[in-house]
Design a protein around this motif. Structure first.
Motif, PDB file in Angstrom:
ATOM      1  N   ARG A   1       0.849  -1.192   0.000  1.00 35.21           N
ATOM      2  CA  ARG A   1       0.000   0.000   0.000  1.00 35.21           C
ATOM      3  C   ARG A   1       0.884   1.242   0.000  1.00 35.21           C
ATOM      4  N   ARG A   2       0.356   2.269  -0.653  1.00 34.57           N
ATOM      5  CA  ARG A   2       0.994   3.580  -0.606  1.00 34.57           C
ATOM      6  C   ARG A   2       0.084   4.551   0.126  1.00 34.57           C
ATOM      7  N   LEU A   3       0.665   5.601   0.663  1.00 39.07           N
ATOM      8  CA  LEU A   3      -0.133   6.584   1.386  1.00 39.07           C
ATOM      9  C   LEU A   3      -0.872   7.495   0.408  1.00 39.07           C
ATOM     10  N   PRO A   4      -2.011   7.989   0.832  1.00 35.83           N
ATOM     11  CA  PRO A   4      -2.758   8.919  -0.030  1.00 35.83           C
ATOM     12  C   PRO A   4      -1.976  10.212  -0.279  1.00 35.83           C
ATOM     13  N   ALA A   5      -2.431  10.919  -1.269  1.00 32.67           N
ATOM     14  CA  ALA A   5      -1.769  12.186  -1.604  1.00 32.67           C
ATOM     15  C   ALA A   5      -1.821  13.145  -0.425  1.00 32.67           C
ATOM     16  N   LYS A   6      -0.771  13.940  -0.322  1.00 29.42           N
ATOM     17  CA  LYS A   6      -0.635  14.958   0.709  1.00 29.42           C
ATOM     18  C   LYS A   6      -0.820  14.398   2.131  1.00 29.42           C
ATOM     19  N   THR A   7      -0.384  13.146   2.297  1.00 28.99           N
ATOM     20  CA  THR A   7      -0.402  12.511   3.623  1.00 28.99           C
ATOM     21  C   THR A   7       1.021  12.060   3.957  1.00 28.99           C
ATOM     22  N   ILE A   8       1.527  12.521   5.067  1.00 34.84           N
ATOM     23  CA  ILE A   8       2.889  12.195   5.493  1.00 34.84           C
ATOM     24  C   ILE A   8       2.825  11.398   6.802  1.00 34.84           C
ATOM     25  N   ALA A   9       3.483  10.257   6.780  1.00 29.72           N
ATOM     26  CA  ALA A   9       3.654   9.475   8.016  1.00 29.72           C
ATOM     27  C   ALA A   9       5.118   9.582   8.431  1.00 29.72           C
ATOM     28  N   LEU A  10       5.371  10.461   9.398  1.00 28.23           N
ATOM     29  CA  LEU A  10       6.720  10.551   9.965  1.00 28.23           C
ATOM     30  C   LEU A  10       6.947   9.329  10.845  1.00 28.23           C
ATOM     31  N   THR A  11       8.010   8.612  10.603  1.00 26.72           N
ATOM     32  CA  THR A  11       8.323   7.415  11.404  1.00 26.72           C
ATOM     33  C   THR A  11       9.700   7.587  12.024  1.00 26.72           C
ATOM     34  N   PHE A  12       9.809   7.147  13.255  1.00 28.28           N
ATOM     35  CA  PHE A  12      11.053   7.321  14.007  1.00 28.28           C
ATOM     36  C   PHE A  12      11.513   5.963  14.524  1.00 28.28           C
ATOM     37  N   ASP A  13      12.758   5.630  14.218  1.00 31.90           N
ATOM     38  CA  ASP A  13      13.321   4.331  14.589  1.00 31.90           C
ATOM     39  C   ASP A  13      14.271   4.450  15.776  1.00 31.90           C
ATOM     40  N   ASP A  14      14.456   3.313  16.444  1.00 29.48           N
ATOM     41  CA  ASP A  14      15.526   3.085  17.433  1.00 29.48           C
ATOM     42  C   ASP A  14      15.218   3.582  18.834  1.00 29.48           C
ATOM     43  N   GLY A  15      14.124   4.312  19.054  1.00 25.09           N
ATOM     44  CA  GLY A  15      13.833   4.841  20.376  1.00 25.09           C
ATOM     45  C   GLY A  15      13.094   3.820  21.241  1.00 25.09           C
ATOM     46  N   PRO A  16      12.483   4.310  22.317  1.00 23.92           N
ATOM     47  CA  PRO A  16      12.503   5.713  22.737  1.00 23.92           C
ATOM     48  C   PRO A  16      13.808   6.098  23.429  1.00 23.92           C
ATOM     49  N   ASP A  17      14.143   7.382  23.298  1.00 21.42           N
ATOM     50  CA  ASP A  17      15.343   7.927  23.912  1.00 21.42           C
ATOM     51  C   ASP A  17      14.914   8.949  24.959  1.00 21.42           C
ATOM     52  N   PRO A  18      15.521   8.921  26.143  1.00 23.66           N
ATOM     53  CA  PRO A  18      15.066   9.834  27.210  1.00 23.66           C
ATOM     54  C   PRO A  18      15.309  11.303  26.911  1.00 23.66           C
ATOM     55  N   VAL A  19      16.202  11.619  25.982  1.00 19.17           N
ATOM     56  CA  VAL A  19      16.502  13.015  25.645  1.00 19.17           C
ATOM     57  C   VAL A  19      15.756  13.454  24.398  1.00 19.17           C
ATOM     58  N   TRP A  20      15.905  12.700  23.300  1.00 18.68           N
ATOM     59  CA  TRP A  20      15.438  13.167  21.994  1.00 18.68           C
ATOM     60  C   TRP A  20      13.980  12.846  21.710  1.00 18.68           C
ATOM     61  N   THR A  21      13.478  11.708  22.174  1.00 20.87           N
ATOM     62  CA  THR A  21      12.073  11.388  21.901  1.00 20.87           C
ATOM     63  C   THR A  21      11.129  12.425  22.508  1.00 20.87           C
ATOM     64  N   PRO A  22      11.315  12.845  23.776  1.00 19.79           N
ATOM     65  CA  PRO A  22      10.431  13.897  24.296  1.00 19.79           C
ATOM     66  C   PRO A  22      10.517  15.195  23.505  1.00 19.79           C
ATOM     67  N   LYS A  23      11.693  15.551  23.009  1.00 18.99           N
ATOM     68  CA  LYS A  23      11.823  16.785  22.214  1.00 18.99           C
ATOM     69  C   LYS A  23      11.016  16.676  20.923  1.00 18.99           C
ATOM     70  N   ILE A  24      11.080  15.494  20.282  1.00 20.49           N
ATOM     71  CA  ILE A  24      10.305  15.289  19.057  1.00 20.49           C
ATOM     72  C   ILE A  24       8.815  15.317  19.360  1.00 20.49           C
ATOM     73  N   LEU A  25       8.421  14.697  20.462  1.00 19.87           N
ATOM     74  CA  LEU A  25       7.006  14.715  20.848  1.00 19.87           C
ATOM     75  C   LEU A  25       6.528  16.133  21.111  1.00 19.87           C
ATOM     76  N   ASP A  26       7.380  16.963  21.690  1.00 23.00           N
ATOM     77  CA  ASP A  26       7.003  18.366  21.922  1.00 23.00           C
ATOM     78  C   ASP A  26       6.744  19.090  20.603  1.00 23.00           C
ATOM     79  N   VAL A  27       7.605  18.851  19.609  1.00 22.56           N
ATOM     80  CA  VAL A  27       7.422  19.479  18.298  1.00 22.56           C
ATOM     81  C   VAL A  27       6.106  19.017  17.670  1.00 22.56           C
ATOM     82  N   LEU A  28       5.852  17.714  17.710  1.00 22.29           N
ATOM     83  CA  LEU A  28       4.621  17.183  17.126  1.00 22.29           C
ATOM     84  C   LEU A  28       3.385  17.750  17.812  1.00 22.29           C
TER      85      LEU A  28
END
Length: 702
Positions: free
Chosen positions: A71-98
């Motif tokens: 399957r492919r995603l529909p037009a103008k739909t972005i699925a940001l995916t993050f690998d290797d976490g969770p990290d106690p420093v960087w994952t919360p920062k990314i969650l804050d941005v989201l």
């Protein structure tokens, strides 16, 4: 009537179980962190590609029935995916941005990190994001055997169940990227995962942010092309500041153009990836999470203890060498003149079942160049062998035999002191021989009226075997270097029972030899120091002693020594807060003994196990270099100590093996002594079987 508790036995089983549990936790932590983040990935030189239907398809693969459907995603739909976490420093920062931009994403977590940081997993789900599996240890599923893949996926599900009470349907295989880069081996691993019910998620756009190419490059790769896309990013595995900044820019640049940021499942209108786990699965998962977090805390704690212990031992070694140098210069520069009048000396020899060496001991005491009056008082403490008969048969002038019922070494010493004719008292074990000048050096040291007791220089006579060499090294490097330092600091804790000289007034000031501890020599010395008498070390007053010839005998001796020393430390603990000579002794000697003879030995087995763990699972260079430097420093200190004592340095070849075997035995002695004390048991006097080292042999020389 108070019932006397016997010595503890069952704690050895508990100690063994504790060791196994410690090893298991370290192995768990080692397994969990054997491959962290985007580690090195070995790809075959010419890997075969996956089927064309897959490589040319979309990034989301459904392989449940064996037929690949992408399957492919529909037009103008972005699925940001993050690998290797969770990290106690960087994952919360990314969650804050989201959260600021009302965007959602999919996080492919490694099970080990999820178990280590369950709170972050719960936050991810609570804020409307979704969790996928990235295996437990970031394992390469394409090259791992099938059982390892199954284990990795199963452990990750258990970790998610324990962390947040859910399982997941999504999987991103470590080291995978876009569909066009999928190899045959990766395809087979994906097929196995698909048959297990996983939806395999690849990517349309791999930002390669793990390389840290710069925020601009990450953004450019993420927004390249048109249409919907699964974008691969990373929230762990190193410094992810560029990724955090890039996420902010990606969203702010695409949202105004009508793009929505959502999860993989929501983008494809699939059921939520998170599936509630059963109560049993949650409990099993909680156990894994708890064990993993305990293992992580243990590893970190042991790492800190390893560093602190190393620093303390290094400081101690430097201090011992500096004080030994000061002691050597002070003593050898200011040689004591001989007394104007040589006082009479009474040598007290407590003897219990000492038939193997008592004759050699008595003869060596009489074969002396001491110019004053001398008597030898042998106190037979109810021996059941021929000790008394041998002393009588010697029929030597100046030797008196005192018989008494068995009451222990302190009572024998006090009986001998009561019978002694003179005010200078030399206390000698029944397995020890003196050199001709030993008594003269002891008495010369007592010429200073402020000196109440003198510690002689004890040497191991039976040093021929490996056990004897280890004890010889310990006596010279450990005991005698310590005594030089204690002499300079005026806080000598022990005049050894093998050789010590006392003023009668000093003994009287503390009520004689104490009988309520198993280390009467240490207890007596501490008491004398606290009264203000000086206790010094005389390196030239040499006594040769028969050390234990077997591990069993060594254990019995050191067990009594260690337990008795702890008793004496506890008995004199009040000196730490007192003033004057008592406080000087307490604040200088007792903390040193507590740290280096009790606390560090208790933690040392765990630290050693951690060092082995570091060699196997962490960077092996650090523990190996640390251990090598430690042994080298010990060897250098040993060479200096042997030189000070006029000994050859040849026995130092046994030092590395001593650190591996002998040192561990001494640690177990301390642990056994602590357990015995904690349980309130009374340790009985452990007699050592003599082998007759000095029978029909001359007094050894260096």
């Amino acid at each position: 009537m108070t019932r006397r508790r016997s010595e503890p036995r069952g704690h050895w089983a508990l100690l063994a179980l504790g060791g196994l549990a410690l090893a298991a936790l370290l192995l768990l932590d080692g397994f969990a962190h054997g491959a962290v983040g985007e580690g090195p990935h070995r790809t075959p030189p010419h890997p075969a590609p996956a089927p064309a239907a897959v490589t040319s398809g979309g990034p989301v693969l459904n392989l449940a029935d064996g037929t690949p459907r992408s399957r492919r995603l529909p037009a103008k739909t972005i699925a940001l995916t993050f690998d290797d976490g969770p990290d106690p420093v960087w994952t919360p920062k990314i969650l804050d941005v989201l959260r600021r931009h009302n965007a959602h994403a999919t996080f492919f977590a490694t099970g080990a990190h999820a178990a280590q940081h369950p709170g972050i997993v719960r936050r991810i789900l609570r804020e409307g994001h979704e969790i996928g599996s990235h295996t437990y240890t970031h394992a390469d599923m394409a090259s791992a055997p099938a059982w390892r893949d199954d284990l990795e996926l199963d452990l990750t599900q258990r970790a998610l169940a324990g962390a947040a009470g859910v399982h997941t349907r999504l999987l991103r295989m470590p080291y995978s990227s876009v569909p066009g880069g999928l190899t045959t081996a990766e395809w087979r691993a994906a097929e196995r995962a698909g048959r297990a019910g996983y939806l395999v998620v690849l990517a349309d756009r791999d930002t390669e942010d793990w390389r840290r190419p710069g925020t601009a490059a990450i953004v450019d790769r993420a927004i390249a092309g048109t249409g919907g896309a699964v974008v691969m990013l990373h929230d762990s595995g190193g410094d992810r500041a560029e990724t955090v900044a890039a996420v902010e820019q990606i969203i702010t640049r695409l949202q105004p153009r009508g793009y929505r940021f959502t999860t993989v499942s929501a983008a494809l209108r699939l059921p939520p990836a998170a599936v509630p786990a059963s109560g049993t699965e949650r409990f099993i998962g909680w156990t894994l999470v708890t064990a993993q977090r305990a293992a992580g805390a243990l590893t970190g704690g042991l790492g800190a203890v390893f560093g602190v212990a190393g620093a303390l031992y290094a400081i101690r070694l430097v201090a011992l060498l500096l004080f030994a140098h000061v002691h050597m210069r002070r003593v050898r520069r200011g040689r004591r003149p001989p007394p104007r009048h040589w006082p009479g000396v009474s040598v007290i020899v407590p003897a219990y079942n000492e038939e193997a060496g008592i004759a050699a001991t008595v003869r060596s005491l009489l074969d002396t160049d001491y110019p004053g009056a001398l008597e030898v008082v042998v106190v037979d403490d109810g021996s059941r062998d021929a000790t008394a008969a041998i002393v009588e048969s010697l029929a030597l002038p100046g030797v008196r035999l005192v018989r008494k019922a068995n009451g222990g070494k302190p009572s024998a010493l006090n009986a001998g002191v009561g019978m002694a004719l003179y005010d200078v008292l030399v206390l000698v074990d029944g397995d020890t021989v003196f050199q001709r000048d030993t008594i003269r050096h002891l008495v010369t040291a007592l010429e200073d009226p402020s000196v109440g007791a003198v510690s002689g220089n004890t040497k191991v006579a039976n040093r021929g075997g490996i056990l004897g060499r280890w004890q010889h090294i310990e006596y010279v490097i450990g005991f005698n270097l310590d005594r030089r330092m204690f002499d300079v600091l005026q806080c000598m804790p022990t005049v050894p029972g093998a050789i010590g000289a006392f003023r009668r007034a000093a003994l009287a000031s503390v009520g004689g030899v104490p009988e309520d501890t198993l280390a009467e020599d240490t207890d007596l010395t501490m008491a004398i120091c606290r009264t203000g008498w000086r206790v010094i070390y005389e390196e030239n007053a040499v006594a040769w002693t028969e050390a234990p010839a077997s591990l069993r005998q060594l254990w019995r001796q050191r067990y009594r020594w260690c337990y008795g020393t702890m008793q004496a430390m506890w008995k004199h603990r009040g000196s730490v807060v007192q003033g004057g000579a008592s406080g000087r002794f307490g604040r200088r000697a007792l903390p040193y003994l507590l740290v280096f003879q009790v606390v560090l030995p208790v933690f040392a087995p765990a630290v050693d196990l951690f060092a082995v763990f570091g060699v196997l699972f962490l960077d092996p260079v650090a523990p190996l270099v640390t251990w090598s430097l430690f042994v080298a420093a010990q060897a250098a200190a040993g060479a200096y100590a042997l030189w000070l004592d006029g000994e050859r340095i040849r026995p130092l070849w046994a030092l590395p093996l001593q650190q591996v075997v002998y040192r561990q035995l001494m640690y177990l002695v301390v642990i056994q002594s602590l357990v015995t004390a904690a349980l309130g048991a009374r340790l009985r006097w452990h007699t050592i079987r003599r082998t007759g080292t000095f029978a029909d042999a001359p007094v050894p020389v260096p």
